[in-house]
Scaffold this active site. Structure first.
Site, short mmCIF file in Angstrom:
data_model
loop_
_atom_site.label_atom_id
_atom_site.label_comp_id
_atom_site.label_asym_id
_atom_site.label_seq_id
_atom_site.Cartn_x
_atom_site.Cartn_y
_atom_site.Cartn_z
N ASN A 1 -4.95 2.37 -12.94
CA ASN A 1 -4.05 1.57 -12.35
C ASN A 1 -2.47 2.55 -12.78
OD1 ASN A 1 -2.99 -0.56 -11.16
ND2 ASN A 1 -1.86 -0.84 -13.43
N GLY B 1 0.65 -0.76 -0.04
CA GLY B 1 0.55 0.02 -0.04
C GLY B 1 0.84 1.27 -0.01
N ASP C 1 -8.82 -1.08 -18.99
CA ASP C 1 -9.39 -1.75 -19.79
C ASP C 1 -9.37 -3.69 -19.45
OD1 ASP C 1 -7.33 -3.01 -20.81
OD2 ASP C 1 -7.66 -1.73 -23.05
N ARG D 1 -8.29 -13.36 -10.98
CA ARG D 1 -9.65 -12.82 -11.00
C ARG D 1 -10.44 -13.45 -10.22
NH1 ARG D 1 -14.00 -15.36 -13.70
NH2 ARG D 1 -13.78 -17.41 -14.22
N HIS E 1 1.36 1.31 -13.38
CA HIS E 1 2.24 -0.08 -13.58
C HIS E 1 3.54 0.79 -13.55
CE1 HIS E 1 2.95 -4.11 -15.47
NE2 HIS E 1 3.71 -2.90 -16.13
C1 GRF Z 1 3.68 -0.77 -7.73
O1 GRF Z 1 4.76 -1.40 -8.16
C2 GRF Z 1 2.73 -0.57 -9.15
O2 GRF Z 1 3.04 -0.12 -9.65
C3 GRF Z 1 2.08 -1.96 -8.89
O3 GRF Z 1 1.90 -2.56 -8.01
C4 GRF Z 1 2.71 -1.96 -7.08
C5 GRF Z 1 2.07 -1.48 -5.45
O4 GRF Z 1 2.74 -1.42 -4.81
N1 GRF Z 1 0.56 -1.94 -9.80
P1 GRF Z 1 1.71 -1.02 -3.29
O5 GRF Z 1 0.97 -1.78 -2.68
O6 GRF Z 1 1.37 0.81 -3.76
O7 GRF Z 1 3.75 -0.18 -2.84
#
Ligand code: GRF
Length: 209
Positions: free
Chosen positions: A111, A14, A145, A67, A113
């Protein structure tokens, strides 16, 4: 203007949720966290939300790993709707999003990434970048998506790959960039012109295609 209400979904520690919450705390981001939801009992993100006194919910999904089953995703939609969520923010949520949620929140799910999409979708993207010999890595905020990390890109941030970087050191640098980028990206969606505030503009654009 009413504050946008966020529904945050995460499966892990988190740190991105914490960055968003801290940005709200110091006035850099003018939104409300309506609910924090996890599919993992005891996930760090839930502990952070509980410490902050925010409403939380857990998704009980024993059948699938990648999922949610139809019923559980429909339950998730009802939790988000009951909390009057405007924008669904995925923050380390590890399951694919399916039709119930995509239909209920069209173009209102985002999201982050850890790569410069469209390069390196999927798991451990920083490792993929390192193994590919990239000189520049980074992170991307995008709409969600039905694909894996394929939705329309909102914004990205670049990070240099240093000589001698390990997967861990590069991941840490990318996460620092994420913690700046995600709150900033959400802030751009709070403006009166934002498609989140004007969902009809999205459908109108389609109608004129
Ligand atoms: C992040 O690196 C994000 O890019 C990916 O999942 C990770 C989550 O990390 N989708 P956190 O739980 O926010 O520390």
């Amino acid at each position: 203007m009413q504050k946008l209400r966020l529904g945050v979904l995460g499966s892990g520690k988190g740190s991105n949720f914490r960055a968003i919450y801290e940005a709200i705390g110091v006035g850099r981001l003018d939104v409300e966290v309506a609910v924090v939801i996890s599919d993992v009992v005891g996930a760090g993100i839930l502990k952070l939300a509980e410490e902050a006194g925010l409403p939380t919910a857990i998704l009980d999904e024993p059948r699938y790993k990648t999922r949610l089953s139809l019923e559980v995703e429909e339950h998730l939609v009802s939790v988000l709707q009951t909390a009057e969520v405007d924008l669904v923010v995925l923050a380390g949520y590890l399951r694919m999003i399916k039709e119930p949620l995509l239909k209920a929140f069209p173009r209102r799910i985002i999201n982050i990434h850890p790569s410069l999409l469209p390069k390196f979708p999927g798991l451990e993207a920083w490792k993929q970048a390192l193994e590919a010999g990239e000189k520049t890595a980074g992170c991307t905020v995008h709409y969600v998506d039905e694909g894996m990390d394929t939705g329309e890109i909102i914004v990205c941030a670049e990070v240099s790959v240093h000589p001698g970087d390990t997967a861990e050191s590069l991941h840490a640098r990318i996460q620092e960039a994420e913690h700046r980028l995600y709150p900033e990206a959400i802030a751009t969606l709070t403006t009166p012109q934002s498609p989140i505030r004007n969902p009809q503009s999205y459908w109108l654009a389609f109608a004129f295609l």
